[in-house]
Motif scaffolding. Structure first.
Motif, PDB file in Angstrom:
ATOM      1  N   SER A 112       0.807  -1.220   0.000  1.00  0.00           N
ATOM      2  CA  SER A 112       0.000   0.000   0.000  1.00  0.00           C
ATOM      3  C   SER A 112       0.840   1.270   0.000  1.00  0.00           C
ATOM      4  CB  SER A 112      -0.925   0.014   1.226  1.00  0.00           C
ATOM      5  OG  SER A 112      -0.163   0.065   2.421  1.00  0.00           O
ATOM      6  N   GLY A 113       2.160   1.117   0.164  1.00  0.00           N
ATOM      7  CA  GLY A 113       3.030   2.287   0.201  1.00  0.00           C
ATOM      8  C   GLY A 113       2.837   3.134   1.426  1.00  0.00           C
ATOM      9  N   THR A 114       2.413   2.514   2.541  1.00  0.00           N
ATOM     10  CA  THR A 114       2.165   3.251   3.769  1.00  0.00           C
ATOM     11  C   THR A 114       3.442   3.898   4.294  1.00  0.00           C
ATOM     12  OG1 THR A 114       0.413   1.702   4.340  1.00  0.00           O
ATOM     13  CG2 THR A 114       1.268   3.061   6.118  1.00  0.00           C
ATOM     14  N   LEU A 115       3.339   5.163   4.680  1.00  0.00           N
ATOM     15  CA  LEU A 115       4.485   5.867   5.226  1.00  0.00           C
ATOM     16  C   LEU A 115       4.836   5.329   6.609  1.00  0.00           C
ATOM     17  CD1 LEU A 115       3.505   9.516   4.256  1.00  0.00           C
ATOM     18  CD2 LEU A 115       5.212   8.078   3.148  1.00  0.00           C
ATOM     19  N   ALA A 116       6.058   5.588   7.032  1.00  0.00           N
ATOM     20  CA  ALA A 116       6.502   5.147   8.349  1.00  0.00           C
ATOM     21  C   ALA A 116       5.526   5.629   9.429  1.00  0.00           C
ATOM     22  CB  ALA A 116       7.907   5.670   8.626  1.00  0.00           C
ATOM     23  N   THR A 117       5.186   4.737  10.315  1.00  0.00           N
ATOM     24  CA  THR A 117       4.222   5.038  11.367  1.00  0.00           C
ATOM     25  C   THR A 117       4.856   4.830  12.728  1.00  0.00           C
ATOM     26  OG1 THR A 117       2.355   4.377   9.967  1.00  0.00           O
ATOM     27  CG2 THR A 117       1.986   4.397  12.335  1.00  0.00           C
ATOM     28  N   TYR A 118       4.537   5.713  13.645  1.00  0.00           N
ATOM     29  CA  TYR A 118       4.976   5.601  15.033  1.00  0.00           C
ATOM     30  C   TYR A 118       3.802   5.128  15.882  1.00  0.00           C
ATOM     31  CZ  TYR A 118       8.780   8.455  13.204  1.00  0.00           C
ATOM     32  OH  TYR A 118       9.823   8.933  12.455  1.00  0.00           O
ATOM     33  N   TYR A 119       4.093   4.682  17.105  1.00  0.00           N
ATOM     34  CA  TYR A 119       3.043   4.166  17.978  1.00  0.00           C
ATOM     35  C   TYR A 119       3.195   4.738  19.376  1.00  0.00           C
ATOM     36  CZ  TYR A 119       2.008   0.760  14.353  1.00  0.00           C
ATOM     37  OH  TYR A 119       1.668   0.171  13.155  1.00  0.00           O
ATOM     38  N   LYS A 120       2.063   5.001  20.012  1.00  0.00           N
ATOM     39  CA  LYS A 120       2.019   5.335  21.417  1.00  0.00           C
ATOM     40  C   LYS A 120       1.077   4.356  22.096  1.00  0.00           C
ATOM     41  CE  LYS A 120       3.368   7.629  24.947  1.00  0.00           C
ATOM     42  NZ  LYS A 120       4.784   7.604  25.352  1.00  0.00           N
ATOM     43  N   ASN A 121       1.639   3.434  22.864  1.00  0.00           N
ATOM     44  CA  ASN A 121       0.845   2.389  23.507  1.00  0.00           C
ATOM     45  C   ASN A 121      -0.057   1.666  22.501  1.00  0.00           C
ATOM     46  OD1 ASN A 121       1.111   4.825  25.637  1.00  0.00           O
ATOM     47  ND2 ASN A 121       1.326   2.860  26.687  1.00  0.00           N
ATOM     48  N   GLY A 122       0.501   1.390  21.326  1.00  0.00           N
ATOM     49  CA  GLY A 122      -0.241   0.652  20.309  1.00  0.00           C
ATOM     50  C   GLY A 122      -1.109   1.493  19.406  1.00  0.00           C
ATOM     51  N   CYS A 123      -1.186   2.802  19.652  1.00  0.00           N
ATOM     52  CA  CYS A 123      -2.019   3.683  18.833  1.00  0.00           C
ATOM     53  C   CYS A 123      -1.142   4.383  17.790  1.00  0.00           C
ATOM     54  CB  CYS A 123      -2.721   4.716  19.714  1.00  0.00           C
ATOM     55  SG  CYS A 123      -4.088   5.557  18.886  1.00  0.00           S
ATOM     56  N   PRO A 124      -1.419   4.197  16.488  1.00  0.00           N
ATOM     57  CA  PRO A 124      -0.529   4.740  15.458  1.00  0.00           C
ATOM     58  C   PRO A 124      -0.687   6.242  15.239  1.00  0.00           C
ATOM     59  CG  PRO A 124      -2.368   3.613  14.440  1.00  0.00           C
ATOM     60  CD  PRO A 124      -2.515   3.420  15.921  1.00  0.00           C
ATOM     61  N   TYR A 125       0.370   6.856  14.736  1.00  0.00           N
ATOM     62  CA  TYR A 125       0.329   8.255  14.305  1.00  0.00           C
ATOM     63  C   TYR A 125       1.522   8.516  13.416  1.00  0.00           C
ATOM     64  CZ  TYR A 125       3.973   9.276  17.808  1.00  0.00           C
ATOM     65  OH  TYR A 125       5.136   9.290  18.539  1.00  0.00           O
ATOM     66  N   SER A 126       1.431   9.512  12.565  1.00  0.00           N
ATOM     67  CA  SER A 126       2.533   9.933  11.708  1.00  0.00           C
ATOM     68  C   SER A 126       2.410  11.425  11.477  1.00  0.00           C
ATOM     69  CB  SER A 126       2.495   9.183  10.363  1.00  0.00           C
ATOM     70  OG  SER A 126       1.415   9.646   9.562  1.00  0.00           O
ATOM     71  N   ASN A 181      -5.405   8.991  22.408  1.00  0.00           N
ATOM     72  CA  ASN A 181      -5.833   9.930  21.378  1.00  0.00           C
ATOM     73  C   ASN A 181      -4.613  10.666  20.833  1.00  0.00           C
ATOM     74  OD1 ASN A 181      -7.157  11.760  19.758  1.00  0.00           O
ATOM     75  ND2 ASN A 181      -8.020  12.954  21.442  1.00  0.00           N
ATOM     76  N   THR A 182      -4.201  10.342  19.604  1.00  0.00           N
ATOM     77  CA  THR A 182      -3.057  11.019  18.997  1.00  0.00           C
ATOM     78  C   THR A 182      -3.488  12.131  18.048  1.00  0.00           C
ATOM     79  OG1 THR A 182      -2.786   9.670  16.965  1.00  0.00           O
ATOM     80  CG2 THR A 182      -1.893   8.771  19.028  1.00  0.00           C
ATOM     81  N   THR A 183      -4.788  12.438  18.009  1.00  0.00           N
ATOM     82  CA  THR A 183      -5.295  13.461  17.100  1.00  0.00           C
ATOM     83  C   THR A 183      -5.251  14.843  17.751  1.00  0.00           C
ATOM     84  OG1 THR A 183      -7.639  13.521  17.749  1.00  0.00           O
ATOM     85  CG2 THR A 183      -6.929  11.692  16.339  1.00  0.00           C
ATOM     86  N   GLY A 184      -5.556  15.862  16.956  1.00  0.00           N
ATOM     87  CA  GLY A 184      -5.568  17.227  17.457  1.00  0.00           C
ATOM     88  C   GLY A 184      -6.893  17.672  18.035  1.00  0.00           C
ATOM     89  N   GLY A 185      -7.897  16.785  18.037  1.00  0.00           N
ATOM     90  CA  GLY A 185      -9.199  17.086  18.620  1.00  0.00           C
ATOM     91  C   GLY A 185      -9.477  16.182  19.799  1.00  0.00           C
TER      92      GLY A 185
END
Length: 232
Positions: A112-126, A181-185
């Motif tokens: 899928s060409g997914t970009l490198a992803t980081y995790y915080k306690n199993g929750c992804p974010y990039s 919650n790794t989002t901005g909201g």
């Protein structure tokens, strides 16, 4: 079971996010009733699959009780794959299947060409994509720091910023006991569609390791747009 509510302060990799500010504005949840949920079923206290056959049986159960999902790894069901409202449900991995599951995920990301992803306690974010996550058990299913999930329970990962949503869409009603919650909201979890029983709010870029009397009782979530916090 009412347990002590735990708060977890979160720090994220500077490689993906340079600065965070907690939301101060207030957003209102939608007032309209949600669409009819998928057929209800007992969803709390899922047994941990011990074999590949038990895992497959549980995956099939999720697919039979939801709409539009597909199996994307031995322990994973995905809805709206590749879309801005993608949702993933990860089931615990039976002992001895860890390498198989990781290889399937690595292959999927490569294709899928997914970009490198980081995790915080199993929750992804990039740098480009933020997620919110619900965990079946307290303390993020025991997933530590930058490790991937799901850990010792089911893990629901979603990047859908939308109106109030029924967790029955993903076979996760009355199941969640902690959240990241790794989002901005802000992320709100509720026992009912309306706010008369209150909610637990997980601010932007933070986690909550236990819901207290909301454990195994959450039926709805509201993931606010960036810069906003759920109204209740």
């Amino acid at each position: 079971m009412a347990l002590t509510r735990l708060a977890l302060a979160v720090t994220f990799s500077a490689a993906t996010v340079s600065a965070f500010a907690l939301a101060s504005a207030t957003g209102a949840a939608a007032s309209a009733e949600p669409a009819s949920p998928t057929p209800a079923s007992a969803q709390a206290n899922h047994p941990t699959p011990r074999t590949a056959d038990e895992l497959k049986t549980q995956i099939n159960e999720v697919l039979q009780n939801t709409t539009g999902g597909s199996q994307t790894a031995p322990n994973e069901v995905t809805w709206n794959k590749g879309e801005k409202n993608e949702v993933r449900l990860l089931l615990p991995v039976p002992s001895g299947m860890e390498d198989e599951v990781q290889a399937a995920k690595d292959k999927e990301r490569s294709l899928s060409g997914t970009l490198a992803t980081y995790y915080k306690n199993g929750c992804p974010y990039s740098s480009f994509t933020k997620w919110a996550c619900l965990y079946e058990n307290e303390n993020f299913n025991g997933v530590q720091n930058e490790a991937q999930g799901p850990g010792n329970g089911r893990l629901l990962q979603f990047k859908d910023t939308s109106v109030l949503q029924n967790l029955n869409q993903w076979y996760f009603q009355d199941t969640a006991s902690s959240a990241m919650n790794t989002t901005g909201g802000g992320l709100g979890v509720q026992k009912q569609y309306y706010c008369n029983q209150g909610s637990r709010i997980i601010p932007a870029y933070s986690g909550l390791g236990g819901f207290g009397d909301f454990n195994d009782a959450v039926k709805y979530i509201y993931l606010a747009p960036s810069g906003y916090t759920p109204a209740c």
